[in-house]
Write a protein that holds these residues in place. Structure first.
Motif, PDB file in Angstrom:
ATOM      1  N   ARG A 166     -41.278   1.162  26.059  1.00 18.15           N
ATOM      2  CA  ARG A 166     -40.001   1.697  25.594  1.00 18.15           C
ATOM      3  C   ARG A 166     -38.839   0.780  25.975  1.00 18.15           C
ATOM      4  N   LEU A 167     -38.890   0.177  27.150  1.00 22.10           N
ATOM      5  CA  LEU A 167     -37.828  -0.746  27.539  1.00 22.10           C
ATOM      6  C   LEU A 167     -37.877  -2.016  26.707  1.00 22.10           C
ATOM      7  N   ASP A 168     -39.071  -2.442  26.317  1.00 18.99           N
ATOM      8  CA  ASP A 168     -39.175  -3.584  25.392  1.00 18.99           C
ATOM      9  C   ASP A 168     -38.580  -3.232  24.035  1.00 18.99           C
ATOM     10  N   ASP A 169     -38.753  -1.958  23.624  1.00 20.52           N
ATOM     11  CA  ASP A 169     -38.150  -1.504  22.359  1.00 20.52           C
ATOM     12  C   ASP A 169     -36.622  -1.598  22.418  1.00 20.52           C
ATOM     13  N   ILE A 170     -36.039  -1.302  23.594  1.00 20.22           N
ATOM     14  CA  ILE A 170     -34.592  -1.403  23.731  1.00 20.22           C
ATOM     15  C   ILE A 170     -34.156  -2.863  23.605  1.00 20.22           C
ATOM     16  N   ASP A 171     -34.960  -3.788  24.147  1.00 20.20           N
ATOM     17  CA  ASP A 171     -34.676  -5.220  23.939  1.00 20.20           C
ATOM     18  C   ASP A 171     -34.618  -5.555  22.458  1.00 20.20           C
ATOM     19  N   ASP A 172     -35.594  -5.022  21.710  1.00 18.64           N
ATOM     20  CA  ASP A 172     -35.624  -5.262  20.267  1.00 18.64           C
ATOM     21  C   ASP A 172     -34.406  -4.645  19.590  1.00 18.64           C
ATOM     22  N   LEU A 173     -34.011  -3.449  20.052  1.00 19.24           N
ATOM     23  CA  LEU A 173     -32.840  -2.776  19.469  1.00 19.24           C
ATOM     24  C   LEU A 173     -31.585  -3.624  19.631  1.00 19.24           C
ATOM     25  N   LEU A 174     -31.451  -4.279  20.775  1.00 15.21           N
ATOM     26  CA  LEU A 174     -30.262  -5.081  21.036  1.00 15.21           C
ATOM     27  C   LEU A 174     -30.194  -6.332  20.164  1.00 15.21           C
ATOM     28  N   LEU A 175     -31.271  -6.686  19.505  1.00 16.35           N
ATOM     29  CA  LEU A 175     -31.281  -7.857  18.618  1.00 16.35           C
ATOM     30  C   LEU A 175     -31.004  -7.491  17.173  1.00 16.35           C
ATOM     31  N   ASP A 193     -28.963  -5.737  13.789  1.00 12.03           N
ATOM     32  CA  ASP A 193     -27.575  -5.753  13.309  1.00 12.03           C
ATOM     33  C   ASP A 193     -26.820  -4.504  13.734  1.00 12.03           C
ATOM     34  N   ILE A 194     -27.546  -3.376  13.902  1.00 14.87           N
ATOM     35  CA  ILE A 194     -26.908  -2.116  14.299  1.00 14.87           C
ATOM     36  C   ILE A 194     -26.973  -1.940  15.815  1.00 14.87           C
ATOM     37  N   SER A 195     -27.085  -3.048  16.525  1.00 17.06           N
ATOM     38  CA  SER A 195     -27.246  -3.021  17.973  1.00 17.06           C
ATOM     39  C   SER A 195     -26.052  -2.366  18.657  1.00 17.06           C
ATOM     40  N   PRO A 196     -26.323  -1.551  19.695  1.00 11.06           N
ATOM     41  CA  PRO A 196     -25.223  -0.983  20.500  1.00 11.06           C
ATOM     42  C   PRO A 196     -24.765  -1.924  21.607  1.00 11.06           C
ATOM     43  N   ARG A 197     -25.082  -3.206  21.493  1.00  7.52           N
ATOM     44  CA  ARG A 197     -24.793  -4.165  22.541  1.00  7.52           C
ATOM     45  C   ARG A 197     -23.310  -4.147  22.944  1.00  7.52           C
ATOM     46  N   ALA A 198     -22.413  -4.239  21.947  1.00  2.00           N
ATOM     47  CA  ALA A 198     -20.983  -4.316  22.260  1.00  2.00           C
ATOM     48  C   ALA A 198     -20.501  -3.040  22.939  1.00  2.00           C
ATOM     49  N   LEU A 199     -20.970  -1.893  22.451  1.00  5.31           N
ATOM     50  CA  LEU A 199     -20.570  -0.611  23.044  1.00  5.31           C
ATOM     51  C   LEU A 199     -21.044  -0.522  24.489  1.00  5.31           C
ATOM     52  N   ARG A 232     -26.419   7.841  30.512  1.00  5.11           N
ATOM     53  CA  ARG A 232     -26.485   8.786  29.399  1.00  5.11           C
ATOM     54  C   ARG A 232     -26.855   8.088  28.097  1.00  5.11           C
ATOM     55  N   GLU A 233     -26.290   6.901  27.861  1.00  2.00           N
ATOM     56  CA  GLU A 233     -26.588   6.164  26.639  1.00  2.00           C
ATOM     57  C   GLU A 233     -28.050   5.707  26.609  1.00  2.00           C
ATOM     58  N   LEU A 234     -28.533   5.201  27.732  1.00  2.00           N
ATOM     59  CA  LEU A 234     -29.926   4.759  27.781  1.00  2.00           C
ATOM     60  C   LEU A 234     -30.883   5.941  27.644  1.00  2.00           C
ATOM     61  N   ASP A 266     -29.637  -7.834  28.991  1.00  2.96           N
ATOM     62  CA  ASP A 266     -28.515  -8.768  28.880  1.00  2.96           C
ATOM     63  C   ASP A 266     -27.620  -8.311  27.733  1.00  2.96           C
ATOM     64  N   LEU A 267     -26.441  -7.773  28.083  1.00  2.00           N
ATOM     65  CA  LEU A 267     -25.518  -7.228  27.082  1.00  2.00           C
ATOM     66  C   LEU A 267     -24.431  -8.220  26.718  1.00  2.00           C
ATOM     67  N   ARG A 268     -24.502  -9.441  27.220  1.00  2.00           N
ATOM     68  CA  ARG A 268     -23.509 -10.447  26.873  1.00  2.00           C
ATOM     69  C   ARG A 268     -23.628 -10.813  25.394  1.00  2.00           C
ATOM     70  N   PRO A 269     -22.537 -11.188  24.745  1.00  2.00           N
ATOM     71  CA  PRO A 269     -22.597 -11.563  23.324  1.00  2.00           C
ATOM     72  C   PRO A 269     -23.586 -12.710  23.111  1.00  2.00           C
ATOM     73  N   ARG A 270     -24.366 -12.588  22.040  1.00  2.00           N
ATOM     74  CA  ARG A 270     -25.379 -13.621  21.777  1.00  2.00           C
ATOM     75  C   ARG A 270     -24.770 -14.853  21.134  1.00  2.00           C
ATOM     76  N   LEU A 271     -23.679 -14.693  20.309  1.00  3.39           N
ATOM     77  CA  LEU A 271     -23.083 -15.804  19.572  1.00  3.39           C
ATOM     78  C   LEU A 271     -21.618 -15.972  19.964  1.00  3.39           C
ATOM     79  N   SER A 272     -21.091 -17.154  19.733  1.00  2.00           N
ATOM     80  CA  SER A 272     -19.681 -17.403  20.049  1.00  2.00           C
ATOM     81  C   SER A 272     -18.761 -16.512  19.218  1.00  2.00           C
ATOM     82  N   SER A 273     -19.170 -16.202  17.981  1.00  2.00           N
ATOM     83  CA  SER A 273     -18.360 -15.338  17.121  1.00  2.00           C
ATOM     84  C   SER A 273     -18.240 -13.952  17.725  1.00  2.00           C
TER      85      SER A 273
END
Length: 616
Positions: free
Chosen positions: A439-448, A450-456, A468-470, A598-605
């Motif tokens: 399940r934690l590996d699935d969250i890694d996939d989720l963060l990659l 387009d609808i990733s909650p990474r920024a939030l 609560r979010e996790l 790792d919730l840091r932005p993946r791209l410079s944009s």
């Protein structure tokens, strides 16, 4: 279908006899209740498939196939064939042995030749060859005749040996017994036998237990051994306690006391811990040798499959830690370097039996299960005494653990969940640990995505909100296999961050969440043992845990031991190694891992977009 009911007919023309057959059936004893019927059924099936009609039956019931003298059915068949009084062209027999187990294979062939010379073919319906006169059929048929004769000879030898042994035990092996000579078998465990003999045997053992004057008397030793075995096997609990107490008293002086080898086996049966204490003490100062006293002892105790006093190395009394102590003694006394390599056949000697005993102990340890079994195998792998089997031990330990995990039965409801979702609720610590990792590996996939909650998630600085979010994301992926709690209270009133609870068992998994941006490397390192393991994983059904570390900004951490600067990937490697080290140290009784998000932005944009949002 007896011979007396057979209607004799004159010989028919060959054109009419070609599709007619007679069957010959025989059974050796009257106790073979269904032999005739089974033969007739197989013959009928053969006749049907070959378009033959059975018009005549010859039979011998309860007659041996060794001689033709008493076989009226076969004699009549041969007489009819020789006289030309047959209205059939085939004789159907179940197999070669039913035709006869003649000790001279030529005699069997002779009777078949009589039929063949008269134009009547003999067919063996259950054999794998067609009796067509070909070279292959002739060879196989002759082999079958010899095998049938040999079977009878071997059976005769075995029956004779068995009857002789029966007679030596005092029974009448055959024939009617004369008046006053009947010896009836009484169940040796019947209450009347126990009441009559066990108390007397115990009194005798108590009287002579400390008698050291007859230590060279082999018959006395055998009598004592048998008396002890009777008391242990068929006495009551008090009798067994008596034997255990006397054994410990007699062996208190070590392995050199008279009759030590008589008292050690029952002590191994009744109190393995005390017996192995005696072994360790007695063997401590005993030098190891290829045919030394230690080798003799292990050969006598563990190397024989027959005779003597029995104890089960796989029984509950022989726990994995106890087997490990015993295995060390075996490898010290029965040294690998002294093993003998045999070529060809040979008679087993003391050394062979000792090596067999050493192998039996190792096999029992390898077969042990549960956390103690795992820990014992890991200890074997790390002991230089067993360096030659290190890789094998680790492989077998992992295989056994996997078998235990796969061996848990599923209920009907759980099978439905498995069929619908492709996975079932975890029932073991290993299964829960694997589910959490998945399940934690699935969250890694989720963060990659387009609808990733990474920024939030990166904007969250409060662990309660992140928890609560996790928990919501993990709950959405549950597939009916588990439920998710936040801040579940443990037995000592401690609160975990996120807890998995299996829907099919009492198994639980714990996730301890830490926002890594404002925590030191030492703090995260210590959390694995001091908080996650000690506080939240103490219960037997909650032995799967994970330290989950998130990061949303660039930073470095000091190595918890060396002080070296680490980036996030290096930090997680250190934490993962510590989690794995603790799991190994615990012998597999608990499963720990460290996971980084790792919730840091993946791209410079993404970085520039986030900066603009902050400025706005």
């Amino acid at each position: 279908m007896g011979n007396e009911l057979v209607v004799r007919k004159s010989s028919l023309p060959a054109s009419q006899r070609i599709h007619r057959a007679a069957q010959y059936v025989r059974m050796s004893t009257e106790r073979q209740q269904y032999s005739i019927q089974n033969q007739a059924a197989a013959i009928a099936a053969y006749a049907h498939s070959n378009k033959l009609t059975i018009v005549r039956t010859y039979r011998d019931e309860g007659e041996s196939g060794l001689l033709i003298k008493n076989r009226a059915g076969l004699i009549q068949l041969l007489e009819d064939v020789q006289a030309g009084e047959t209205d059939f062209a085939h004789i159907l027999v179940y197999d070669v042995s039913r035709w006869g187990r003649f000790q001279d294979a030529d005699e069997s062939a002779h009777y078949e030749f009589i039929c063949k010379r008269a134009g009547v073919r003999v067919a063996y319906c259950a054999e794998q060859f067609d009796n067509d006169g070909s070279m292959l059929a002739s060879i196989v048929k002759n082999i079958k005749r010899v095998m049938a004769a040999e079977y009878s000879r071997e059976l005769s030898s075995k029956v004779y040996a068995g009857q002789c042994r029966f007679a030596r035990l005092g029974y009448k092996p055959c024939g009617k017994v004369g008046y006053g000579l009947v010896r009836e078998l009484v169940d040796e465990k019947a209450d009347i036998v126990v009441a009559l003999f066990v108390p007397r045997i115990r009194d005798w053992v108590a009287k002579i237990a400390h008698d050291e004057t007859r230590h060279n008397d082999q018959q006395h030793e055998q009598n004592l051994r048998q008396a002890i075995e009777i008391l242990v096997r068929w006495g009551n609990d008090d009798d067994r306690r008596f034997i255990e107490e006397v054994a410990q008293q007699r062996l208190a002086g070590g392995l050199t006391v008279p009759f030590a080898k008589v008292w050690l086996p029952p002590l191994l049966n009744l109190n393995p811990v005390a017996a192995i204490d005696v072994l360790e003490k007695g063997l401590a100062n005993m030098p190891a040798a290829k045919l030394g006293s230690g080798v003799q002892l292990f050969a006598d105790l563990f190397g024989h499959d027959f005779g003597g006093f029995g104890f089960d190395l796989h029984g509950p009394g022989f726990t994995p830690p106890l087997l490990l102590r015993l295995l060390r003694l075996a490898y010290i006394q029965v040294r690998i370097g002294d093993d003998t390599e045999h070529e060809g056949s040979h008679s087993l000697d003391t050394r062979d039996y000792a090596e067999r005993g050493r192998g039996a102990i190792l096999g029992a340890l390898f077969a042990s299960t549960g956390p103690e079994g795992w820990a014992a195998k890991i200890e074997v792998a790390g002991d230089c005494l067993f360096a030659h089997i290190k890789d094998r031990t680790l492989a077998l330990a992992e295989k056994k653990a996997a078998e235990e995990a796969d061996g848990v039965a599923l209920t009907e409801t759980e099978f439905c969940i498995l069929d619908k979702t492709g996975e079932s609720p975890p029932k073991t610590c290993e299964a829960m640990f694997a589910l959490m990792r998945d399940r934690l590996d699935d969250i890694d996939d989720l963060l990659l995505q387009d609808i990733s909650p990474r920024a939030l998630w990166a904007s969250i600085t409060d662990e309660h909100i992140m928890r609560r979010e996790l928990a919501r994301a993990l709950r959405d992926a549950a597939n009916h296999s588990y439920t998710v709690d936040q801040e579940a209270v443990t037995a000592d009133e401690k609160e975990t961050d996120i807890r998995f609870r299996s829907t099919g068992s009492a198994q639980q998994g714990t996730i301890e969440l830490k926002l890594g941006d404002d925590r030191s490397g030492r703090d995260l390192f210590d959390t694995i043992r001091d908080q996650l393991l000690t506080k939240y994983m103490a219960a037997d059904d909650c032995r799967a845990g994970c330290l989950l570390v998130t990061i949303a900004k660039e930073r470095k951490w000091d190595h918890p031991k060396t002080g070296k600067q680490l980036d996030f990937a290096e930090l997680m490697t250190v934490l993962s190694d510590e989690a794995e080290r603790i799991s190994t140290e615990l012998g597999g009784t608990a499963k720990l891992m460290a996971k980084g998000l790792d919730l840091r932005p993946r791209l410079s944009s993404e970085r520039s977009s986030r900066a603009k949002r902050r400025q706005g």
